[in-house]
Design an enzyme around this catalytic site. Structure first.
Site, PDB file in Angstrom:
ATOM      1  CB  ILE A 159       3.484  -9.499   7.567  1.00  0.00           C
ATOM      2  CG1 ILE A 159       2.667  -8.816   6.465  1.00  0.00           C
ATOM      3  CG2 ILE A 159       4.309 -10.615   6.997  1.00  0.00           C
ATOM      4  CD1 ILE A 159       3.523  -8.229   5.351  1.00  0.00           C
ATOM      5  CG  PHE A 192     -10.871  -0.495   6.992  1.00  0.00           C
ATOM      6  CD1 PHE A 192     -12.125  -0.468   7.570  1.00  0.00           C
ATOM      7  CD2 PHE A 192     -10.184   0.696   6.872  1.00  0.00           C
ATOM      8  CE1 PHE A 192     -12.688   0.718   7.993  1.00  0.00           C
ATOM      9  CE2 PHE A 192     -10.736   1.881   7.295  1.00  0.00           C
ATOM     10  CZ  PHE A 192     -11.991   1.905   7.858  1.00  0.00           C
ATOM     11  CB  VAL A 245      -0.936  -6.837   5.722  1.00  0.00           C
ATOM     12  CG1 VAL A 245       0.088  -6.648   4.623  1.00  0.00           C
ATOM     13  CG2 VAL A 245      -1.806  -5.597   5.863  1.00  0.00           C
ATOM     14  CE  LYS A 281      -5.717  -2.052   4.123  1.00  0.00           C
ATOM     15  NZ  LYS A 281      -5.610  -0.580   4.083  1.00  0.00           N
ATOM     16  CG  ASP A 295      -5.001   6.255  10.585  1.00  0.00           C
ATOM     17  OD1 ASP A 295      -4.851   6.708  11.748  1.00  0.00           O
ATOM     18  OD2 ASP A 295      -5.221   5.053  10.351  1.00  0.00           O
TER      19      ASP A 295
END
Length: 853
Positions: free
Chosen positions: A591, A596, A599, A612, A721
């Protein structure tokens, strides 16, 4: 004597001839062997990184047939198998591969090979198995691959292949398995429809267009057809539904139209996996589907199916039934009778019938469904009547969604029997009575949403006993009395009790009126009231004393625990569980891609989750895993993505494996809503538009999350982030901030030398356009950096433009672009979608006024 000499002469001549032939044969073998050896060395030369030292044995100290990953035929000592799968190799595939003319198997999957597939691969005429999946190979599928007439299986999945499938591939009469999903392939599927021996085709998540070729219906050996998430359209011809050999049929995520044939369950007796979700199918669900007794997964979500659901009593093997998001049902009393027919499915785990027009009452027999049922979606229908008491027999239930219906009466008092229940949502019904105190016995309960009903009485004190609360929503009811203060009731970010005018007390932040305890007429305290209050508060005092003593002991023992013990504080999920949950990390379940890793959507212990998986070959991935675990294990807030568990182990090949498991957000990321991907055509584009109110609410959600991270946790956390792709939206369009891979505790900067590599490198992390400018000049990480990112996020939400848009150059930025439009030219920079929505609202309002006149 002459006769003997003559015979001796002949024998000598024959012996010389045989010796000459033998010498020539040996020379040929030696020459061929040398070709294979030199070709292997040329292949090795193209490998630029070999961290596991797999190719260290590829040298002259031993015969090349003994090199790791090499197998040779016994007689001629020619290479027949090159198997270097899952070895973390980096490089490209050498054209010298084509010289290994006796090659039967080439397996280079799960590495980091790049560039293109060399054309010389067409020289391998004996090749039977070709696996290059899960690399970074680009370019096109070689046309001359059709020369490999003995090919049985090819797997090019998870690469970057582009262009069309070569027409010449249709000449491979022995090819039985073709796996090419997750690439950038375009054009038609027609060449693959002519493979007469084809048994399995997986071509999902590409850009194939046109209709499904008629030829697929002629492939009598076809068992698995997975062509979902492409751009396919048109209708499916009956011949495809007549393939009795089919066990898997997956066309989800296309634009296919038409209706399902009435005899579907008769013509597909062996079907196990049937998924037509996210298309434009119309008409009825065929009653004959019940004849497909081998069905395990039946998914028909997000289509335009109508009518009633047929009897499904023969589907004894059914594990997953999802028919959500259609127009099924008629609002009549017998709409939900089909649920009674599912009692034979003893392994049913997920049942989704939400977002339809189902009416009537829930049958009492719902309590006779499988004890393995873990997820039950009944929300957003027209269901009325009471909640059947028998529902408490579904002891395996983890998620129960019944919101936005017309339910009345009370919650069954024995709801506390559902010891596995984690989420219960009954918002927007007409339920009444008291909130059962037995809900406080559900130790795993994390979300209880009972708002917009008619519940009365006190809030049960027992709800404070649950330790996993993420959300307790009791607003807009008729509750009265004292609001508890223990447990979740002390966390105002996790609870909501507004709209209950008779509530009092609670923690100060709730801003409720103080409770007024009346005395009797003679001015003496009311003895009954004193006893009613003193007994529970006395017990509470004893409990607090006991808790303090326990905490003192816990702190003492904690000092004796090694510092790295916190790494194991999260619950663990095994690699095997995650493989099963995501169907082997299938492309069907991919998805998205985060900072990093990748997912995946999956079902873990019956709960829909997002997994993830970190790409540990990327620098900083392991550190990101530790940062995210460390951040998420200490924080809980309704506007933060909830981490459910973590996995740090090795995979089946012995490679290091790390993954995080989150709650699944059904509406994806804010990025997907603000900027639709032009590469993927959206058939429901109107559903992907955010109006002004929705954007405001999401901004408030993000602001609440940042306020919590910066001001309400013991050690402030900087996200580092913040951007639209890291804001995820749940089914109610509530924003959740996620991806804490770069998050930093401010305590780190108070206790460490800021000149170290660790802290200085963090200063330049983040995403271009959203990162505060001072980070690029070496400034310390601070909460002000998140505030800057939040400001950019707000501007992007109302302009619809990314800060990295091509228009922002030569000194123009998103900030200056908006600033220059203030205050008189705001409409010129506003997202056009907002203006379109405003015009539509005005037209609708005008239409209403005209109709009144």
């Amino acid at each position: 004597m002459s006769w003997l000499l003559h015979n001796l002469h002949i024998h000598l001549i024959l012996l010389c001839c045989l010796s000459s032939l033998n010498f020539g044969f040996s020379a040929t073998i030696q020459s061929s062997n040398e070709t294979d050896r030199l070709s292997l060395l040329a292949i090795k030369a193209k490998i630029i990184d070999d961290p596991l030292h797999v190719l260290s044995s590829w040298n002259d100290s031993i015969h090349f047939c003994m090199w790791q990953g090499i197998k040779c035929e016994h007689r001629g000592q020619r290479v027949t198998v090159l198997d270097s799968q899952s070895r973390k190799l980096v490089g490209s595939i050498s054209p010298h591969l084509g010289n290994l003319s006796f090659m039967r198997e080439l397996q280079l999957q799960n590495n980091s090979f790049g560039n293109e597939i060399p054309l010389e691969i067409g020289h391998l005429t004996r090749l039977q198995i070709l696996k290059l999946n899960n690399n970074s190979i680009g370019g096109r599928i070689p046309v001359n691959l059709s020369s490999c007439a003995n090919l049985i299986e090819i797997d090019f999945s998870y690469n970057g292949l582009a262009g069309e499938v070569p027409v010449d591939l249709s000449f491979l009469s022995k090819l039985a398995t073709v796996i090419i999903h997750d690439n950038n392939l375009t054009g038609s599927l027609s060449p693959l429809a002519n493979l007469s021996s084809l048994k399995a085709l997986s071509a999902a998540e590409n850009f194939f267009d046109g209709s499904i070729p008629d030829g697929f219906g002629q492939l009598k050996n076809l068992q698995k057809l997975a062509i979902g998430i492409n751009r396919l359209s048109g209708v499916i011809l009956p011949s495809l539904f007549n393939l009795s050999s089919l066990t898997m049929f997956n066309v989800t995520g296309n634009q296919i139209q038409g209706s399902l044939p009435w005899d579907l369950g008769i013509t597909l007796p062996n079907i196990e996996f049937f998924n037509i979700g996210d298309n434009q199918f119309t008409g009825l669900i065929p009653a004959s589907i019940s004849n497909s007794s081998k069905l395990h997964y039946l998914m028909m979500v997000q289509n335009k199916l109508v009518g009633k659901v047929p009897n499904l009593e023969r589907l004894r093997n059914l594990e997953w039934l999802s028919i959500s998001g259609n127009q099924l049902g008629s609002g009549e009393a017998d709409d939900l009778n089909f649920i009674s027919s599912l009692i034979n499915a003893t392994n049913l785990q997920v049942l989704g019938v939400n977002l339809n027009n189902f009416g009537g009452e829930l049958p009492e027999s719902i309590g006779n469904l499988s004890g393995n049922l873990q997820v039950l979606y009944l929300d957003n229908n027209k269901i009325f009547g009471s909640i059947p008491p028998g529902i408490v027999n579904l002891v395996g239930l983890q998620s129960l969604y019944m919101q936005v219906n017309q339910l009345t009466s009370t919650i069954p008092s024995e709801i506390g029997k559902l010891q596995n229940l984690q989420e219960l949502n009954l918002i927007n019904n007409s339920l009444s009575g008291n909130i059962p105190s037995s809900l406080g016995n559900l130790s795993l309960l994390s979300e209880l949403v009972l708002g917009i009903n008619n519940f009365q009485g006190n809030i049960p004190q027992s709800l404070g006993n649950c330790n996993n609360w993420q959300l307790l929503f009791l607003s807009q009811n008729n509750l009265n009395g004292v609001v508890p203060t223990q447990g979740v009731f002390s966390n105002t970010s996790a609870i909501s009790v507004v709209g209950n005018s008779k509530l009092c007390g609670g923690v100060t932040e709730l801003q409720l009126p103080k409770c007024d305890f009346k005395v009797d007429k003679k001015g003496r305290p009311n003895t009954t009231l004193i006893l009613a209050l003193s007994i529970p508060f006395g017990l509470l005092g004893l409990a607090l004393v006991g808790s303090i003593l326990y905490l003192c002991y816990f702190r003492k023992t904690r000092k004796e625990t090694p510092l790295d013990a916190s790494d194991n504080s999260l619950l663990k999920a095994s690699y095997q569980n995650l493989v099963k949950a995501t169907d082997g990390f299938s492309s069907f379940n991919l998805i998205g891609v985060s900072s990093f890793g990748s997912v995946y959507k999956g079902v873990l212990d019956g709960r829909i989750v997002a997994v993830k998986v970190l790409n540990l070959s990327r620098r900083g991935a392991s550190k990101s895993f530790i940062s995210e675990c460390e951040a998420l294990r200490n924080i809980r807030h309704r506007n933060l993505v909830k981490v459910l568990t973590a996995c740090s182990t090795v995979d089946y090949q012995g490679n290091e494996f790390k993954a995080l498991v989150y709650e699944f957000m059904i509406n994806g990321s804010l990025e997907e809503w603000l900027h639709q991907n032009p590469e993927k055509d959206l058939s429901n584009e109107e559903l992907r538009m955010l109006n002004l109110l929705q954007r405001l609410n999401i901004i408030i959600d993000v602001a609440c999350a940042l306020n919590y991270l910066h001001n309400q946790v013991q050690t402030p956390i900087v996200h580092c982030d913040l951007k639209p792709s890291n804001v995820l939206l749940d089914k109610d369009m509530i924003g959740h901030v996620g991806d804490f891979g770069l998050a930093k505790f401010l305590l780190d900067y108070a206790t460490h030398d800021l000149s170290t590599n660790e802290t200085s490198s963090v200063g330049i992390r983040g995403t271009i356009g959203y990162t505060a400018p001072e980070y690029g000049m070496g400034s310390e990480v601070s909460t002000y950096g998140d505030i800057y990112s939040f400001g950019i996020l707000v501007l992007e939400m109302f302009t619809g433009k990314r800060p990295t848009d091509e228009m922002f150059k030569d000194g123009l930025s998103l900030h200056s672009f908006v600033k220059g439009a203030l205050p008189w030219s705001v409409l010129e920079v506003a997202d056009p979608i907002l203006l379109e929505a405003k015009e539509e609202d005005e037209e609708e309002e005008t239409s209403k006024e005209n109709s009144k006149k």
